[in-house]
Motif scaffolding. Structure first.
Motif, short mmCIF file in Angstrom:
data_model
loop_
_atom_site.label_atom_id
_atom_site.label_comp_id
_atom_site.label_asym_id
_atom_site.label_seq_id
_atom_site.Cartn_x
_atom_site.Cartn_y
_atom_site.Cartn_z
N ALA A 130 -10.67 -1.46 6.24
CA ALA A 130 -9.36 -2.09 6.13
C ALA A 130 -9.00 -2.64 7.51
O ALA A 130 -8.34 -1.97 8.31
N HIS A 132 -7.06 -4.40 9.97
CA HIS A 132 -5.70 -4.91 10.15
C HIS A 132 -5.65 -6.18 10.98
O HIS A 132 -4.66 -6.89 10.98
N LEU A 138 -5.12 -5.55 1.48
CA LEU A 138 -6.47 -5.32 0.98
C LEU A 138 -6.39 -4.79 -0.45
O LEU A 138 -5.77 -3.77 -0.71
N GLN A 274 -5.51 1.50 1.85
CA GLN A 274 -5.24 1.98 3.20
C GLN A 274 -6.37 2.91 3.64
O GLN A 274 -7.04 3.53 2.80
N VAL A 293 -12.20 4.06 2.04
CA VAL A 293 -11.60 3.01 2.86
C VAL A 293 -11.34 3.61 4.23
O VAL A 293 -10.78 4.71 4.36
#
Length: 298
Positions: A130, A132, A138, A274, A293
């Protein structure tokens, strides 16, 4: 038959899973003098009928000695069955009417195609990053993926399944802020680590009807998507016919057939993946594709 690509003791190979044991088919073929078989699963798919006949002979010769010649499935690390497809993964969007509706789209009158970069394919248990720095949104999409076994052009829909090698599970990880906010489907669908595939390819003989499969996705054990592939708007045969009229399909090509409703951006309120989440994509007769994730390793 469940075909896998795996690593064990730093060595990569491929084979089949029987009774939770992995048969390393190239190694066994060399041992029993039936071969050689290609070094990887993509090469096997591309090699066609002769290689398939050799593999069947090796498998039959090994069935009575599984404990001796097979490796426990838990002792290997499964990779994506085809870690690097011969071209970008071919995808169809909006192929379930409820998914089109949840995104504010009418039922499409013709298939909507896009691709995912071939180098973002990962396997089961591999982490989805994920990142950022690229996306704050996502999302997930469980899809039935078709692996082409015999290529060609102008393949009629009624014979299209003859050109299929098998089926697998694909999670079309999507950056919605790129896809929807910028109108960039290719960028939004081509994140690094954004194409989990696996855990194996199930040959078409074990999936007599790809349009009669329960399909689901869970995040941290909570079901987010659940439908049946009979709800596809455009069938596997139609998709193969449509694509092959424009360009030749090749052995090893992967075609993702769309996702049902329940994706994150359309939920109220919206939900996105997340770090710390676990995503499980499952399709009847094929299996479960699990991926954690994680945050970037910066």
């Amino acid at each position: 038959m469940r075909y896998v690509t795996f690593e064990r003791d730093g060595r990569r190979s491929w084979g089949v899973v029987l009774d939770d044991r992995v048969l390393d088919l190239p190694a066994l073929a060399a041992r029993v003098g039936r071969g050689p078989l290609p070094d990887d699963l993509l090469g096997f798919v591309q090699a066609g009928d002769e290689a398939a006949s050799t593999a069947r002979a090796v498998i039959e010769a090994s069935r009575s000695r599984l404990l001796e010649v097979g490796v426990p499935l838990a002792a290997v690390r499964l990779l994506a069955p085809i870690p690097r497809p011969p071209k970008n993964v071919i995808c169809i969007g909006l192929n379930y009417e409820d998914h089109a509706a949840e995104g504010g789209h009418p039922r499409p009158e013709a298939p909507v195609y896009f691709t995912k970069a071939a180098n973002n394919v990962i396997g089961p248990e591999a982490p989805v990053v994920a990142d950022h720095r690229v996306t704050q949104k996502l999302d997930w999409e469980v899809e039935l993926a078709v692996v082409v076994g015999r290529g060609g052009r102008f393949i009629p829909a009624e014979r299209a399944l003859d050109h299929v090698f098998g089926y697998t599970v694909l999670n079309d990880i999507s950056a919605r802020d790129l896809q929807r906010g910028r109108g960039q489907w290719f960028l939004g669908k081509s994140l690094a680590t954004g194409c989990p595939i696996g855990p194996w390819i199930v040959d078409k003989e074990e999936v007599p009807d790809p349009h009669a499969l329960e399909i689901a996705l869970r995040v941290n054990g909570v079901t987010k998507q659940h439908a049946n592939t009979r709800l596809m708007i455009f069938s596997v045969g139609y998709i193969i016919q449509d694509l092959s009229a424009v360009f030749p399909l090749e052995p090893g090509d992967i075609i993702a057939t769309g996702t049902p409703a329940g994706v994150g951006f359309a939920r109220k309120p919206p939900e996105f993946l997340q770090p710390g989440d676990l995503v499980e994509a499952e399709i009847e007769r094929i299996g479960v594709l699990r991926n954690p994730v994680v945050a970037p390793s910066e």
